[in-house]
Design a protein around this motif. Structure first.
Motif, PDB file in Angstrom:
ATOM      1  N   SER A  29     137.133   9.180  53.941  1.00  0.00           N
ATOM      2  CA  SER A  29     137.145  10.457  54.665  1.00  0.00           C
ATOM      3  C   SER A  29     138.500  11.117  54.487  1.00  0.00           C
TER       4      SER A  29
ATOM      5  N   SER B 206     131.639   3.948  59.585  1.00  0.00           N
ATOM      6  CA  SER B 206     132.677   3.193  60.302  1.00  0.00           C
ATOM      7  C   SER B 206     134.002   3.672  59.725  1.00  0.00           C
ATOM      8  N   THR B 207     134.403   4.825  60.198  1.00  0.00           N
ATOM      9  CA  THR B 207     135.595   5.466  59.622  1.00  0.00           C
ATOM     10  C   THR B 207     136.411   6.101  60.746  1.00  0.00           C
ATOM     11  N   PRO B 208     137.688   5.798  60.845  1.00  0.00           N
ATOM     12  CA  PRO B 208     138.489   6.365  61.934  1.00  0.00           C
ATOM     13  C   PRO B 208     138.924   7.810  61.676  1.00  0.00           C
TER      14      PRO B 208
ATOM     15  N   ASN C 249     139.827  11.689  62.944  1.00  0.00           N
ATOM     16  CA  ASN C 249     140.491  12.245  64.125  1.00  0.00           C
ATOM     17  C   ASN C 249     140.370  13.755  64.152  1.00  0.00           C
TER      18      ASN C 249
ATOM     19  N   SER D  65     137.753  17.550  61.029  1.00  0.00           N
ATOM     20  CA  SER D  65     136.438  18.189  60.986  1.00  0.00           C
ATOM     21  C   SER D  65     136.343  19.098  59.780  1.00  0.00           C
TER      22      SER D  65
ATOM     23  N   ASN E 115     132.840  15.328  57.233  1.00  0.00           N
ATOM     24  CA  ASN E 115     133.218  14.843  58.580  1.00  0.00           C
ATOM     25  C   ASN E 115     132.687  15.797  59.636  1.00  0.00           C
TER      26      ASN E 115
ATOM     27  N   SER F 169     131.843  14.475  63.443  1.00  0.00           N
ATOM     28  CA  SER F 169     132.082  14.089  64.835  1.00  0.00           C
ATOM     29  C   SER F 169     132.370  12.601  64.932  1.00  0.00           C
ATOM     30  N   THR F 170     132.859  12.226  66.101  1.00  0.00           N
ATOM     31  CA  THR F 170     133.036  10.803  66.391  1.00  0.00           C
ATOM     32  C   THR F 170     132.266  10.489  67.660  1.00  0.00           C
TER      33      THR F 170
ATOM     34  N   ARG G  43     132.471   9.296  71.139  1.00  0.00           N
ATOM     35  CA  ARG G  43     133.570   9.170  72.094  1.00  0.00           C
ATOM     36  C   ARG G  43     133.569   7.784  72.733  1.00  0.00           C
TER      37      ARG G  43
ATOM     38  N   ASN H 141     136.147   3.820  65.892  1.00  0.00           N
ATOM     39  CA  ASN H 141     135.831   4.108  64.489  1.00  0.00           C
ATOM     40  C   ASN H 141     134.355   4.364  64.191  1.00  0.00           C
TER      41      ASN H 141
ATOM     42  N   SER I  32     131.840   7.052  63.581  1.00  0.00           N
ATOM     43  CA  SER I  32     131.910   8.490  63.320  1.00  0.00           C
ATOM     44  C   SER I  32     130.699   8.943  62.504  1.00  0.00           C
TER      45      SER I  32
END
Lengths: 449, 193
Positions: free
Chosen positions: A139, A170-172, A174, A178, A193, A195-196, A198, A202, A204
């Motif tokens: 990402s 499974s990606t951090p 931030n 976006s 990308n 959203s995550t 909440r 990680n 997303s």
């Protein structure tokens, strides 16, 4: 509300990009980063080139010659959502903001295609081969207004829920990332990308790449009806997209329509489209827990459409349902009625009252309400309360609160159903509510009759 | 009356009878109210009048006395205050188990005062008439207040059992028509803006 657990999302993909230069196949993470850094830029919203940014995200080049970039709709939405907006979108290249024009949006997928007067050297290419679960992905984005960052993660597959399609990663990622691209190790576009989850580590989401291609094709075929400067025209275009999206959701609800047993009640459910949890019992119910057996379910469509960052809006269109069944064990008639009254009265409905009191601009009209008693074809009597209003910006989009209660013949078993249908048209809402009422039955009642 | 055992026995019997009478009255009030608020109000007042009037007739048969208006007024004032205070605070409408408890409490206070003031000088018919008048007035005050408190409650929330109870049961077709009209009204509301 669970729908707030998801940040608004975006989609990125390219089916056929008329690339002038497609970047070389990276052989290492170093090459990958270097190549993506040539097509990945910050997209900001501000009053002028040099004014402080009001919001920001990431965009990436999908057509180098034409200066086309993909980002999230929620990154650029303020410019077209706010009436008499003086905000403009900019793409920041080598520290210099260049004003961008929105060519088209896909509100259901949270995508926007923007254009700047600039010729890039390279553009991203869509991943054509199917990606497999467990494959490594990368990402890209500019987190927290810092600099381009690359994070690696795992592709966990597609989440297809009615009209909502997402990639689970499974990606951090931030804030600020976006709209950034998600690529495979060759630098080909897998997703965007968006959203995550909440309160998670990680987890997303990204928009599958194919929707980027569809958006570009839509523009190339002349289907776009958007203009940075024509507020009225934009609202109509947004409404048409919302209507298409919600119609797809409605069709998916009908397709997934099933019956489930709750206590001794048969109630309609919507298969995998809605996620359900056991309802947390409030204090009122706890005090009566030995005298009344109450089961509750809270269900929602876990995806929603992002509308606007305007705080006066909920920001999303969503669909939720609360179902409670209660069996009276030890209470007398008055006590049981009082217990049910407590359940039926909560939560409050009329959101508009807050706006009226504060003399703020409300997002929707005053609610029109109705209270009635009706009998369905299975001879169950319902007490029904519902309120509906339309969004001022989108006259065909309704916000409907619906509550009903019914008893079996003995008066000792009750079912309470609450709905919030935020985003249905009146025709679909009526059709939906009629069907729900007719699909409820009490099993003992049916066996005896 | 001078014998404490007789007094206490009478006190207990009076309490139990008034408890049953008031609970029955409340039950009838709620049940009858299912057929309409106004009808429920009239029916409950009449039933309460008959039930507690009958009770007062039994009392007057045993104890001849005079009925002092000031005690009646005290009882009525207490009833009204309790109703006014507790209806909004405890969210008391019609279908609540607090209502009979308070009714019993209040009626007991009222009847206790009557018991205290009974004298052999007043005729049975006069006593009956006065007690009946008290009960009728009491019922009228209580139900007038609860009717309006329900109206006020309705203004802020869209649901009130008493209101629902008075509604005609609609067919599925009439339900659809109601939906159509309400959604149409929302659209008209938007066109005004």
């Amino acid at each position: 509300m669970m729908h707030k657990n998801f940040l608004a999302a975006l989609f990125v993909s390219v089916l056929s990009l008329s690339a002038s230069v497609v970047f070389a196949k990276p052989k290492s993470k170093f090459n990958l980063y270097r190549n993506v850094s040539d097509i990945c830029y910050q997209v900001k919203t501000s009053l002028s080139e040099n004014a402080p940014k009001a919001s920001y995200g990431t965009g990436f080049v999908v057509n180098a010659k034409r200066g086309w970039l993909i980002t999230n709709y929620h990154v650029v939405s303020d410019v077209i959502q706010k009436k008499n907006s003086t905000y403009r979108n900019f793409v920041v290249i080598d520290g210099k903001p260049i004003q961008a024009k929105i060519l088209d949006i896909d509100i259901l997928r949270d995508l926007a295609l923007i254009q700047i007067d600039y010729q890039f050297k390279s553009e991203i290419k869509l991943q054509s081969k199917a990606i497999k679960e467990g494959e490594k992905i990368f990402s890209f984005g500019i987190p927290k207004d810092l600099k381009l960052s690359m994070v690696d993660g795992i592709f966990n597959g597609y989440l297809e829920n009615g009209p909502f399609h997402k990639i689970l990663m499974s990606t951090p990622i931030n804030g600020g990332m976006s709209g950034g691209p998600v690529t495979n190790n060759e630098g080909k576009l897998v997703g965007v990308n968006v959203s995550t989850l909440r309160n998670s580590d990680n987890i997303s989401f990204s928009v599958p790449g194919k929707f980027v291609g569809e958006l570009i094709s839509h523009v190339e075929e002349g289907g776009a009806r958007i203009s940075d400067l024509d507020y009225g025209k934009n609202q109509l275009y947004l409404q048409s997209q919302i209507l298409m999206g919600q119609n797809d959701i409605f069709l998916a609800m009908q397709k997934n329509w099933k019956k489930e047993v709750l206590n001794e009640w048969s109630v309609p459910m919507f298969g995998d489209l809605m996620k359900c949890w056991m309802q947390k019992l409030n204090e009122h119910i706890k005090t009566e827990s030995e005298k009344v057996i109450a089961f509750g379910k809270f269900c929602e469509v876990p995806d929603s459409m992002f509308l606007s960052s305007d705080e006066k809006f909920e920001g999303t269109l969503f669909y939720t349902m609360n179902i409670f069944s209660a069996s009276n064990k030890k209470l007398n008639r008055f006590q049981f009625a009082d217990f049910l009254n407590g359940l039926f009265n909560s939560p409050k409905m009329l959101r508009n009252e807050n706006y009226n009191n504060d003399e703020e601009e409300a997002p929707s009209t005053l609610h029109q309400c109705s209270n009635l008693k009706m009998k369905n074809k299975k001879n169950l009597t319902f007490q029904v309360s519902y309120c509906t209003s339309t969004y001022l910006k989108y006259p065909k989009i309704m916000e409907t609160f619906f509550k009903m209660i019914t008893y079996d013949d003995s008066g000792n078993n009750a079912l309470i159903v609450n709905f919030i249908l935020d985003g249905f048209t009146s025709d679909n809402a009526i059709e939906f509510l009629k069907k729900v009422v007719e699909d409820i039955s009490f099993q003992k009642f049916n066996k005896d009759s | 009356m001078k014998n404490p055992v007789v007094s206490i026995t009478f006190f207990v019997i009076l309490f139990l009878i008034s408890l049953i009478a008031v609970y029955l009255t409340t039950y009838i009030q709620v049940t009858v109210m299912a057929y309409g608020l106004f009808g429920g109000f009239i029916a409950a007042a009449v039933v309460g009048w008959l039930l507690l009037g009958g009770l007062s007739w039994i009392i007057s048969k045993e104890f001849k006395g005079i009925f002092l208006l000031k005690y009646v007024l005290i009882s009525m004032t207490a009833t009204t205050l309790f109703t006014v205070l507790f209806t909004p605070i405890l969210h008391l409408d019609h279908l609540t188990y607090f209502t009979p408890i308070f009714n019993v409490l209040i009626s007991f206070i009222g009847l206790f005062f009557l018991f205290q003031i009974l004298t052999p000088d007043v005729s049975r018919s006069k006593l009956l008439a006065r007690i009946s008048l008290f009960i009728f007035t009491w019922q009228t005050v209580v139900f007038t207040i609860s009717y309006f408190s329900s109206k006020i409650h309705m203004k802020y929330t869209v649901e009130a059992p008493g209101y629902f109870a008075s509604l005609k049961i609609k067919t599925p077709q009439e339900f659809e028509q109601d939906l159509q009209e309400t959604f149409k009204a929302a659209a008209v509301e938007n066109s005004k803006n």
